[in-house]
Design an enzyme around this catalytic site. Structure first.
Site, short mmCIF file in Angstrom:
data_model
loop_
_atom_site.label_atom_id
_atom_site.label_comp_id
_atom_site.label_asym_id
_atom_site.label_seq_id
_atom_site.Cartn_x
_atom_site.Cartn_y
_atom_site.Cartn_z
N LEU B 107 -3.45 -1.07 -3.04
CA LEU B 107 -2.55 -0.45 -4.02
C LEU B 107 -1.37 -1.36 -4.32
CD1 LEU B 107 -2.57 3.25 -2.79
CD2 LEU B 107 -4.24 1.97 -4.14
N GLY B 152 -6.06 -0.19 0.32
CA GLY B 152 -6.83 0.21 -0.86
C GLY B 152 -8.01 -0.71 -1.14
N ASN B 176 -4.88 -0.27 7.02
CA ASN B 176 -3.74 -0.66 7.86
C ASN B 176 -2.44 -0.01 7.42
OD1 ASN B 176 -3.78 -2.11 5.48
ND2 ASN B 176 -2.61 -3.80 6.36
N GLU B 177 -2.54 1.12 6.75
CA GLU B 177 -1.35 1.76 6.18
C GLU B 177 -0.22 1.97 7.19
OE1 GLU B 177 -4.35 2.33 5.19
OE2 GLU B 177 -4.38 2.59 3.01
#
Lengths: 301, 301, 301
Positions: B107, B152, B176-177
């Site tokens: 993203l 994303g 890996n947010e």
């Protein structure tokens, strides 16, 4: 195929001693059996108490040439299973094939091709019933898979508590419906996902994978692969392990784990039948079946 | 990175022959294309029929430097995908990157930082749309993952039917947010659970794991790891295997397996957008994004 | 058992330095502790800040001889966990045993045998509460499993974020309820399915598998197996990895993954208590418990 053919005399030999066991030896008088032998069997479903293990029945499928799950065969299987469930002398069943090289070829296309909707509906109800009865059986059900096991034959295997597959590269197992241009119903998919996980199932279902023994073991669609002449003895050893558990606790636990999956069908059983009938009645599907059946005829002819 | 850079001339070479293929060669007149070339492409999304495989399109993402999924890029991807879905000449897509070393960085934080709620909502809807379109595509979608694929970018990979990853230790893949102080939405989580199982997903999501190729293969977040120069050819071979299955049966089966997961979002799509907008609008999150974007600027500067 | 017994002096040594740590060293005055030591502990639950890691508490279970989860012990565990959750100085807990050779023997049968329904209901509510509190804890919870861990002891382990098991063949772990003729409740089953997958759980639950370390690692019921004298140090290293993630993002992600499973109990908590009371009050179950408890007495006597 030599090994399989070689097994047949052995199978017969196993049957004969049983035929001589008097019902009284099983702790109660023989009922409805002319020669005094206790017998749940039917022409296509041979049921024999395991001579070596108390409480265990061996159920041999004999609907040659390929144990197709015709309506008649399904009905016999269901009656045998119901009798075994209701007979307190049995705690476990080993399901195996009496047709060399084939566990079961799965659903019988002749029950779907050129049939009226009422027949198709009756047939599908019997298929559902077989799954529900095996999958939720109070008995321990071990699959001694001594032959190829595609589509509905795979579903029957997956519904057992444990699967022992003969290590013969011809004996592949899987839900290969897409290869015939048809699709597995959602409850076939649910059982496969439960067994091998979502990702492996997603891929195997779309590609119609038939897993040979080593791949079958690796992906987990069977629990054990053994030499062909050890399938029955291994099934017996595994059965002993399962029967060491108190029945009541094991049955409630099995139900705890499997009921939610069965409920998904039970809650929409009629809709599932209607779906099947609608799908199978399509011209395009009937044509596919026609082509496929013609091919089979030519092979035989 | 040498290998990746080395690939670029090859990529260009592959593009050039395609640019000369007249639309008529694909069995129908070119439409909306000045020079007679059939072209679904857009500035950031290069779409080319695979010269070696009938019915296969290769979609190259070219939004340098890192294929960030900006709103503009998402929109171009969606338009290309829709065109391919509606074009009967295509049965499969290979998604790959034209940016060396990066499949997609995921993203675009600039679409979330300092933007008004309406913009954030529009952006999130496009992110949802990309997932739904790829995850449920009627086409076979193979990911030829030729670069790092975090967040994303990983979701895009997970939405394919099959993932081939280049064996370069720099090409890690994962959601890996948490490392950025943000959280993956529930449908990212659902897709990861479907792919690698509940326990592995639970751990990977919380720790923000980026799996290098060998670990990625072991945990099952990709299906195959091959030398970097074989990613495209492997994707083609895999595509051939998937295209051997009748489309209709494969599509219905794919839908059977994936629809329940997609439905979880479809049933609460607006609520999911509102959730995202509320979360991203928090001062603490905007501050985190600011810190992170400043760091990125310094790196570049 | 030599290794375990040998560990005890070490354990005591670890406790003693902590007993001398003044509360002020943790950045705030000691409260409700006569000798100036900050102490969440209770007679059966020793809680000590990890001397080597800021923000980490080590919680040692000491309800000899086998850390049975009696109502009193459960209550002390719950109070300690609540205090830790509410204490901003702590971000993680390592749960381990102070009873040699046993992590926890699980539920205390004496709380179910010969007790009135109201007591059984109160007990079951506490069991539920322990699970919910550990499974959904905002803290990182690492299990340093230094002993056998059957039934409820296994559930406690499964509720941690990560499990390190000592490599001693006696230290088996599993939900072995069927061996005692009882069944695991659905939420025990759900947690096991989440951890090792549906098929492995189905089999392990029915057969009451207690996995020795190597099998435990292979099936995934624990995450790591290490030599017995490295369990605590490994737990600390793993904790450091988990604490490297921003708390807020990790907590929300944990909740995202685990809440749906917890919700299944939360939505029917009272019904689950009634189920348990009804089941445990059956004559047949009370008789089974009697037989089992008599056997235990004879072993001790």
């Amino acid at each position: 195929m030599a090994l399989t053919v070689g097994l047949r005399p052995l199978t017969r030999a196993l049957l004969r001693p049983w035929a001589r066991v008097p019902g009284a030896a099983l702790g109660r008088p023989a009922a409805g059996s002319g020669d005094g032998v206790r017998c749940f069997g039917s022409p296509r479903v041979l049921v024999e108490p395991d001579p070596a293990a108390v409480g265990v029945a061996v159920m041999k499928m004999r609907n040659p040439p390929v144990n197709s799950l015709s309506l008649e065969f399904l009905t016999e299987l269901l009656i045998s299973l119901e009798k075994l469930e209701n007979d307190k002398t049995f705690r476990g069943i080993i399901i195996t094939s009496d047709c060399p090289g084939i566990f079961s070829a799965g659903l019988d296309l002749l029950e779907m091709y050129g049939r009226d909707p009422a027949h198709c509906a009756e047939y599908w109800k019997a298929v559902q019933e077989l799954w529900l009865r095996v999958y939720l059986s109070n008995l321990v059900v071990i699959g001694a898979i001594n032959g190829i096991s595609p589509a509905g034959g795979c579903l029957l295997s997956l519904s057992c508590d444990y699967r022992v597959l003969a290590n013969n590269p011809k004996y592949a197992i899987g839900l290969n419906e897409t290869l015939l241009g048809i699709i597995a119903p959602f409850w076939f998919k649910d059982v496969l996902v439960n067994t091998i996980g979502h990702r492996a199932a997603e891929r195997a279902l779309q590609l119609g994978f038939l897993f040979p023994p080593s791949d079958a073991l690796q992906v987990g669609i069977v629990d054990q692969v053994v030499p062909e002449d050890q399938v029955q003895s291994t099934a017996r050893s595994v059965m002993a392990q399962w029967l060491a558990i108190p029945d009541h606790a094991r049955q409630l636990t099995k139900n705890l784990v499997r009921k939610p999956t069965a409920d998904r069908l039970l809650q929409q059983r009629d809709a599932d039948i209607q779906n099947f009938v609608r799908f199978i009645s399509r011209d395009s599907i009937q044509k596919s079946l026609h082509v496929y059946l013609e091919k089979l005829k030519q092979k035989k002819g």
